[in-house]
Enzyme design. Structure first.
Site, PDB file in Angstrom:
ATOM      1  N   ASP A 160       0.842  -1.203   0.000  1.00 49.37           N
ATOM      2  CA  ASP A 160       0.000   0.000   0.000  1.00 49.37           C
ATOM      3  C   ASP A 160       0.877   1.253   0.000  1.00 49.37           C
ATOM      4  O   ASP A 160       0.590   2.237  -0.682  1.00 49.37           O
ATOM      5  CB  ASP A 160      -0.908  -0.014   1.234  1.00 49.37           C
ATOM      6  CG  ASP A 160      -1.644  -1.333   1.359  1.00 49.37           C
ATOM      7  OD1 ASP A 160      -2.547  -1.579   0.553  1.00 49.37           O
ATOM      8  OD2 ASP A 160      -1.281  -2.135   2.245  1.00 49.37           O
ATOM      9  N   HIS A 188      -4.861  -3.372   6.180  1.00 52.08           N
ATOM     10  CA  HIS A 188      -4.640  -3.615   4.738  1.00 52.08           C
ATOM     11  C   HIS A 188      -5.997  -3.975   4.139  1.00 52.08           C
ATOM     12  O   HIS A 188      -6.327  -5.134   3.900  1.00 52.08           O
ATOM     13  CB  HIS A 188      -3.626  -4.744   4.543  1.00 52.08           C
ATOM     14  CG  HIS A 188      -3.471  -5.155   3.099  1.00 52.08           C
ATOM     15  ND1 HIS A 188      -3.031  -4.289   2.119  1.00 52.08           N
ATOM     16  CD2 HIS A 188      -3.714  -6.328   2.462  1.00 52.08           C
ATOM     17  CE1 HIS A 188      -3.015  -4.912   0.960  1.00 52.08           C
ATOM     18  NE2 HIS A 188      -3.433  -6.154   1.139  1.00 52.08           N
TER      19      HIS A 188
END
Ligand code: NAD
Ligand code: LMR
Length: 338
Positions: A160, A188
């Site tokens: 990410d 996440h």
């Protein structure tokens, strides 16, 4: 002086990410180009053939640093003496699914693997969980490994982080290498908060660079809220939509970078990165949750970057993601997995 070999266990080694990881680990990209490695590949019986095929190809690369490759479907064998464990083996989501939909399917994998790590891994074991939902799977593994310090269990949010850097770089037309101090907070998942409040681009505040790029501060703020944050947080789903299955090479690359920085330290002057680590209560995140924070490592361990100011917008987004982590924790506790 020559280093003694490190034992690296990769679970799900016969899968997509496993295949993208093994050759780079054996070449030295993860633990150093002077660090010999012993690879242990853990698979379920149905995946052993693919792992064996990868092992044949590893042999055909004749890597200088690769001392041995062992393939097994027994976690006790796979984790014996392991210094590093990459817990990748788990089912990936398909189109239309959220990662949390995998909780029931995958959670059962991580308790037994945590227990096997506890019984067999080396004293300096470091674990990163990649299999989704990664944060909560790391929590489950850690809960099953009472003799391993909780801070040795982490989950991957480096992907990410890299997505946020890549998106900022592409938007501003700046090299990714000039961008520092982006942060990923929370889970996440789609609730994560990619944060550029403290980021710089070529030494200039990213906020100022975006204001200059979009013409005024309101347009830059709208881009952040309406485009950047949802696009980074939804990138996994975008990849699934576009390529038909979930990210592979970028996930393997992020896994290697996470472990590289943890073991060898961040390169000097490179600022912080993001890692999901066990909360010690920083920024009001309940202790024990595996939560993504801005983080640094000097090689001895991840350290959460503390003391950053958070405005109301950031606080609300972080709280929302943390509350999702709490719900996931409660859900697996109700399944008896914690
Ligand atoms: P894949 O289906 O190609 O491979 C998974 C492998 O795991 C298979 O070979 C399977 O046999 C094996 N496996 C299943 N259960 C196992 C067990 N108990 N022990 C050992 N091996 C087992 O999937 P993939 O594309 O490699 O993705 C793996 C996981 O990584 C998925 O859960 C995916 O959602 C996740 N992922 C996470 C991130 C992240 O940033 N955290 C990024 C991408 C993918
Ligand atoms: C990703 O972020 O690419 C992975 O977690 C796979 C997924 O399900 O999105």
């Amino acid at each position: 002086m020559a280093h003694s070999p490190m034992t690296v266990t990769v679970t799900g080694a016969g899968g997509q990410i496993g295949y993208a990881l093994l050759f780079r680990i054996a070449a030295g990209a993860m633990l150093g180009f002077d660090q010999p490695v012993r690879l242990r590949l853990l698979e379920i019986p149905a995946g052993l053939g693919a792992a064996e095929g990868a092992a044949l190809e590893l042999q055909d690369c004749a890597f200088d640093l690769l001392e041995s490759v062992e393939i097994t479907d027994d976690p006790a064998v796979a984790f014996e003496g392991a210094n590093v464990a990459l817990l990748v083996g788990a089912r990936p989501r398909g189109p239309g699914m959220e990662r949390a939909d995998l909780l029931a399917a995958n959670a059962g994998i991580f308790g037994p693997q945590g227990a096997a790590l506890n019984a067999h891994a080396a004293d300096d074991i470091r674990v990163v969980v990649v299999g989704n939902p990664a944060n909560t799977n790391a929590l489950i593994a850690s809960a099953s490994a009472p003799d391993i310090p909780a801070e040795r269990f982490t989950a991957l949010t480096r992907l990410d982080h890299n997505r946020a850097v890549g998106m900022l770089a592409a938007t501003l037309g700046a090299p990714a290498s000039t961008i520092a101090d982006v942060a990923i907070w929370g889970n996440h998942s789609a609730s994560q908060f990619p944060d550029i409040a403290h980021a710089t681009v070529g030494g200039v505040s990213a906020g100022d660079a975006l204001t200059a790029h979009f013409g005024d501060a309101a347009a830059a703020a709208a881009w952040l809220d309406d485009d950047f944050v949802p696009r980074v947080a939804g990138r996994g789903a975008e990849i699934i939509r576009v390529r038909g299955s979930s990210s592979v090479a970028s996930a393997a690359n992020a896994t290697i970078e996470h472990m590289h920085d943890w073991v060898l330290g961040r390169p000097a002057g490179s600022g912080w990165t993001s890692a999901a680590v066990v909360s010690g209560g920083q920024y009001g995140v309940p202790e024990g949750l595996v939560c993504s924070f801005p983080a640094r490592s000097d090689g001895s361990g991840w350290e959460v970057v503390e003391g950053l100011s958070l405005d109301d917008r950031a606080r609300q987004r972080i709280d929302a993601s943390v509350s999702e982590l709490v719900s996931e924790r409660d859900a697996v506790a109700a399944l008896g997995l914690l």
